[in-house]
Design a protein around this motif. Structure first.
Motif, PDB file in Angstrom:
ATOM      1  N   GLU A  99       0.849  -1.196   0.000  1.00 32.60           N
ATOM      2  CA  GLU A  99       0.000   0.000   0.000  1.00 32.60           C
ATOM      3  C   GLU A  99       0.879   1.238   0.000  1.00 32.60           C
ATOM      4  O   GLU A  99       1.820   1.334   0.790  1.00 32.60           O
ATOM      5  N   THR A 101       0.830   5.535   0.019  1.00 29.86           N
ATOM      6  CA  THR A 101       0.046   6.737   0.266  1.00 29.86           C
ATOM      7  C   THR A 101       0.972   7.947   0.250  1.00 29.86           C
ATOM      8  O   THR A 101       2.041   7.912   0.851  1.00 29.86           O
ATOM      9  N   ASP A 104      -2.752  13.241  -1.993  1.00 33.51           N
ATOM     10  CA  ASP A 104      -3.439  13.015  -3.271  1.00 33.51           C
ATOM     11  C   ASP A 104      -2.492  13.255  -4.447  1.00 33.51           C
ATOM     12  O   ASP A 104      -2.917  13.511  -5.564  1.00 33.51           O
ATOM     13  N   TYR A 129      -8.505   3.658  -2.537  1.00 37.20           N
ATOM     14  CA  TYR A 129      -9.567   4.260  -1.726  1.00 37.20           C
ATOM     15  C   TYR A 129      -9.052   5.551  -1.106  1.00 37.20           C
ATOM     16  O   TYR A 129      -7.848   5.773  -0.985  1.00 37.20           O
ATOM     17  N   LEU A 130      -9.985   6.404  -0.738  1.00 38.66           N
ATOM     18  CA  LEU A 130      -9.670   7.706  -0.174  1.00 38.66           C
ATOM     19  C   LEU A 130     -10.102   7.773   1.282  1.00 38.66           C
ATOM     20  O   LEU A 130     -11.145   7.234   1.656  1.00 38.66           O
ATOM     21  N   ASP A 131      -9.296   8.435   2.109  1.00 39.37           N
ATOM     22  CA  ASP A 131      -9.718   8.798   3.458  1.00 39.37           C
ATOM     23  C   ASP A 131      -9.059  10.123   3.812  1.00 39.37           C
ATOM     24  O   ASP A 131      -8.528  10.816   2.931  1.00 39.37           O
ATOM     25  N   SER A 132      -9.072  10.481   5.076  1.00 40.06           N
ATOM     26  CA  SER A 132      -8.554  11.789   5.472  1.00 40.06           C
ATOM     27  C   SER A 132      -7.065  11.949   5.220  1.00 40.06           C
ATOM     28  O   SER A 132      -6.562  13.068   5.105  1.00 40.06           O
ATOM     29  N   SER A 133      -6.322  10.835   5.121  1.00 42.59           N
ATOM     30  CA  SER A 133      -4.879  10.915   4.888  1.00 42.59           C
ATOM     31  C   SER A 133      -4.518  10.939   3.410  1.00 42.59           C
ATOM     32  O   SER A 133      -3.362  11.116   3.065  1.00 42.59           O
ATOM     33  N   LYS A 135      -5.069   9.396  -0.820  1.00 35.27           N
ATOM     34  CA  LYS A 135      -5.399   8.266  -1.684  1.00 35.27           C
ATOM     35  C   LYS A 135      -4.477   7.095  -1.367  1.00 35.27           C
ATOM     36  O   LYS A 135      -3.258   7.217  -1.404  1.00 35.27           O
ATOM     37  N   HIS A 136      -5.084   5.949  -1.106  1.00 36.49           N
ATOM     38  CA  HIS A 136      -4.331   4.739  -0.794  1.00 36.49           C
ATOM     39  C   HIS A 136      -4.342   3.828  -2.022  1.00 36.49           C
ATOM     40  O   HIS A 136      -5.395   3.411  -2.489  1.00 36.49           O
TER      41      HIS A 136
END
Length: 289
Positions: A99, A101, A104, A129-133, A135-136
């Motif tokens: 993974e 990260t 973005d 997938y996207l979260d607060s940190s 794009k993973h």
């Protein structure tokens, strides 16, 4: 899992050759074979003369410094995110999951996938997938020769350095947040790697047959290989694990056992002391895991 050592020679070779050459030969020395994600009864290392096929033993750098940073014009004043690379041996029984990260700022990572394929690997993009940190980007990786997950710590370390090298090449603004940036990045890290970063080591029981070892320390090339060697040198089997690169930090989680059983308290202390002696970092009681 095979470990090519001596540890200091491996570290220096991985570190220095990555900087300026286009191809990195890997297996120059005999290999030690031990389990990593296999039957814990096979956890002891034995000497082997096996060497990497040429397709696996060469790190081909695909990135170009001249490539423009994606979205640079709109992001150059933004806070630079912390790069993260996770190598997961636990979640999938048949593949090594990787993974990546970096906020973005990462694109399709086709250059990274091509570089990994040049190591003799099958690389499939699992999901994004996207979260607060940010794009993973997740990849599922297997060895082309076997169709199975990667079980060699030196090849796992080469995978990690390949990804980090591409981050530095395509996103030079990441160099101040990566340990490798101290050697060949465009901007030096603000912290002194190996000096300002504390080491944390914890061992926990994880049932009657294995224990969990957590290590957090300053990152550097060759660290994954050296950690596995230190553990197996005291006859502790490394069954599986996860290795995370978070900026200047490296965080390792290993499932370990001794003769098919969880590690007893005295041996846990021996293991922790051995790792602390080798890593030789300042130590505090607080850790982030």
């Amino acid at each position: 899992m095979a470990v090519a050592m001596a540890s200091s020679g491996t570290t220096l070779r991985l570190y220095s050759n990555l900087k300026a050459v286009e191809k990195l030969p890997i297996a120059k020395a005999p290999l030690f074979t031990c389990s990593f994600g296999l039957d814990p009864a096979q956890g002891f290392c034995i000497l082997s003369k096996k060497r990497f096929p040429s397709s696996e033993g060469r790190l081909v750098l695909q990135a170009s410094q001249a490539t423009a940073v994606e979205g640079e014009s709109s992001q150059e004043t933004d806070q630079v995110p912390i790069p993260k690379v996770i190598i997961d041996q636990d979640s999938d029984p048949d593949a090594t999951l990787v993974e990546i990260t970096f906020g973005d700022r990462l694109g399709a990572l086709l250059d990274t996938m091509n570089s990994l394929k040049n190591l003799g690997l099958n690389v499939v993009k699992a999901n994004v997938y996207l979260d607060s940190s940010g794009k993973h980007n997740k990849f599922a990786i297997t060895k082309t020769s076997t169709g199975r997950k990667v079980e060699d710590p030196e090849l796992l370390e080469t995978i990690r350095l390949t990804i980090i090298n591409n981050l530095l090449e395509y996103h030079p603004e990441s160099s101040s947040h990566l340990a490798m940036g101290a050697a060949f990045g465009v901007e030096q890290p603000s912290q002194q790697v190996d000096v300002d970063i504390a080491t944390h080591i914890r061992v926990y029981d994880d049932g009657p047959e294995r224990s969990l070892l957590y290590v957090e320390t300053a990152d550097r090339p060759g660290l994954l290989v050296d950690l596995v060697k230190i553990i197996t040198d005291i006859n502790i089997a490394v069954e599986s694990g996860e290795f995370d690169t978070e900026g200047l930090l490296a965080k390792a989680k290993f499932h370990v056992s001794y003769k098919g059983k969880a590690i007893i308290k005295p041996l846990q202390q021996v293991l922790a002391n051995s790792l602390r002696y080798y890593l030789r970092r300042p130590s505090t009681e607080e850790a982030s895991f």
